[in-house]
Design a protein around this motif. Structure first.
Motif, mmCIF file in Angstrom:
data_model
loop_
_atom_site.group_PDB
_atom_site.id
_atom_site.type_symbol
_atom_site.label_atom_id
_atom_site.label_comp_id
_atom_site.label_asym_id
_atom_site.label_seq_id
_atom_site.Cartn_x
_atom_site.Cartn_y
_atom_site.Cartn_z
ATOM 1 N N GLY A 109 31.505 8.374 5.792
ATOM 2 C CA GLY A 109 32.497 8.474 6.864
ATOM 3 C C GLY A 109 32.168 9.598 7.832
ATOM 4 O O GLY A 109 32.255 9.439 9.058
ATOM 5 N N PHE A 110 31.773 10.734 7.284
ATOM 6 C CA PHE A 110 31.381 11.872 8.121
ATOM 7 C C PHE A 110 30.222 11.478 9.031
ATOM 8 O O PHE A 110 30.254 11.702 10.242
ATOM 9 C CB PHE A 110 30.981 13.059 7.250
ATOM 10 N N LEU A 111 29.206 10.877 8.448
ATOM 11 C CA LEU A 111 28.010 10.526 9.211
ATOM 12 C C LEU A 111 28.284 9.455 10.261
ATOM 13 O O LEU A 111 27.713 9.486 11.351
ATOM 14 C CB LEU A 111 26.898 10.078 8.266
ATOM 15 N N VAL A 112 29.153 8.508 9.947
ATOM 16 C CA VAL A 112 29.480 7.463 10.913
ATOM 17 C C VAL A 112 30.123 8.067 12.156
ATOM 18 O O VAL A 112 29.818 7.666 13.279
ATOM 19 C CB VAL A 112 30.404 6.405 10.267
ATOM 20 N N LEU A 113 30.990 9.050 11.983
ATOM 21 C CA LEU A 113 31.759 9.584 13.111
ATOM 22 C C LEU A 113 31.094 10.753 13.825
ATOM 23 O O LEU A 113 31.257 10.898 15.045
ATOM 24 C CB LEU A 113 33.158 9.996 12.629
ATOM 25 N N ILE A 114 30.345 11.583 13.149
ATOM 26 C CA ILE A 114 29.875 12.839 13.748
ATOM 27 C C ILE A 114 28.970 12.609 14.960
ATOM 28 O O ILE A 114 29.047 13.339 15.948
ATOM 29 C CB ILE A 114 29.200 13.760 12.694
ATOM 30 N N ILE A 124 23.437 11.961 16.420
ATOM 31 C CA ILE A 124 23.319 10.528 16.735
ATOM 32 C C ILE A 124 22.300 9.886 15.795
ATOM 33 O O ILE A 124 22.532 8.790 15.264
ATOM 34 C CB ILE A 124 22.943 10.318 18.214
ATOM 35 N N VAL A 125 21.193 10.563 15.542
ATOM 36 C CA VAL A 125 20.183 10.043 14.606
ATOM 37 C C VAL A 125 20.773 9.959 13.200
ATOM 38 O O VAL A 125 20.597 8.951 12.498
ATOM 39 C CB VAL A 125 18.905 10.915 14.626
ATOM 40 N N LEU A 126 21.501 10.991 12.765
ATOM 41 C CA LEU A 126 22.112 10.977 11.435
ATOM 42 C C LEU A 126 23.082 9.806 11.294
ATOM 43 O O LEU A 126 23.073 9.099 10.281
ATOM 44 C CB LEU A 126 22.832 12.299 11.161
ATOM 45 N N SER A 127 23.912 9.604 12.304
ATOM 46 C CA SER A 127 24.866 8.487 12.270
ATOM 47 C C SER A 127 24.152 7.148 12.229
ATOM 48 O O SER A 127 24.516 6.258 11.448
ATOM 49 C CB SER A 127 25.781 8.536 13.503
ATOM 50 N N THR A 128 23.137 7.005 13.043
ATOM 51 C CA THR A 128 22.398 5.739 13.109
ATOM 52 C C THR A 128 21.719 5.439 11.780
ATOM 53 O O THR A 128 21.800 4.316 11.266
ATOM 54 C CB THR A 128 21.365 5.784 14.252
ATOM 55 N N TYR A 134 23.370 2.336 4.994
ATOM 56 C CA TYR A 134 24.512 2.211 4.090
ATOM 57 C C TYR A 134 25.718 1.501 4.685
ATOM 58 O O TYR A 134 26.767 1.425 4.051
ATOM 59 C CB TYR A 134 24.926 3.597 3.588
ATOM 60 N N GLY A 135 25.589 0.954 5.887
ATOM 61 C CA GLY A 135 26.696 0.235 6.516
ATOM 62 C C GLY A 135 27.173 -0.949 5.700
ATOM 63 O O GLY A 135 28.344 -1.322 5.750
ATOM 64 N N GLY A 162 35.994 11.876 4.972
ATOM 65 C CA GLY A 162 34.779 12.137 5.739
ATOM 66 C C GLY A 162 35.038 12.133 7.238
ATOM 67 O O GLY A 162 34.491 12.969 7.976
ATOM 68 N N LEU A 163 35.885 11.209 7.691
ATOM 69 C CA LEU A 163 36.251 11.176 9.110
ATOM 70 C C LEU A 163 36.977 12.459 9.500
ATOM 71 O O LEU A 163 36.703 13.052 10.558
ATOM 72 C CB LEU A 163 37.132 9.959 9.415
ATOM 73 N N ILE A 164 37.891 12.900 8.640
ATOM 74 C CA ILE A 164 38.631 14.145 8.901
ATOM 75 C C ILE A 164 37.671 15.326 8.931
ATOM 76 O O ILE A 164 37.765 16.190 9.811
ATOM 77 C CB ILE A 164 39.751 14.338 7.850
#
Length: 178
Positions: A109-114, A124-128, A134-135, A162-164
């Protein structure tokens, strides 16, 4: 702190090995109805057998290091958020839960949003990378998509945590990382 995920995972493996060798798989430290408050801290390290632990381990380490690439404070924020969001589940959810999967979903969740929040090349690379690798785990957040016996509520609360954490640690593009 490169050793932190290995130490945390080592605790989970130690607990499971002791459980299997000394207690025949009956020493679970899950949180749930009527369990002591400290099970909020032991639940991530307790698993329902080696298969459960192996499955969580294979995802926990890569996601941990992706979050640590953002910074130690981000990693700690995810863990703290996951434990804090376990409290309402511990208080009112009728079924116990344990395992690293709540933390795994928190890291995801953290990685998706950060990346979206910070819009910096690294995040952006971490999120991607996280979404690409793991999507496919995201349906595990839904009660009808989770297998029987799997704590979808633990997954969902971990993801929200994770979003929080991402909202808490986000930085403007000009700030330095820790």
């Amino acid at each position: 702190m490169i050793a932190l995920p290995l130490i945390l995972l080592g605790l989970a493996w130690l607990q499971e090995l002791l459980d299997q060798l000394l207690f025949a798989g009956r020493w679970n430290l899950a949180m749930g109805p009527g369990t002591p408050w400290w099970t909020l801290f032991t639940a991530p390290f307790s698993h329902a057998g080696l298969g459960h632990l192996v499955a969580n381990s294979l995802v926990f380490l890569p996601l941990s290091y992706l979050v640590l690439a953002r910074g130690t404070s981000a990693y700690l924020a995810v863990w703290i958020s996951v434990i804090l969001l376990e409290i309402p589940i511990w208080l009112v959810w009728p079924v116990g839960a344990h395992g690293l999967s709540g933390v795994v979903y928190g890291l995801l969740g953290f990685l998706v949003l950060i990346g979206f929040l910070e819009r910096r090349p690294l995040t952006i690379v971490l999120s991607t990378v996280a979404v690409l690798l793991y999507g496919s785990a995201l349906p595990g957040l839904l009660p009808w998509a989770s297998p029987a016996g799997v704590s979808w509520i633990g997954h969902a609360s971990g993801f929200i945590a994770g979003l929080i954490a991402a909202l808490v640690v986000r930085r403007s593009p000009g700030e330095l990382q820790d």
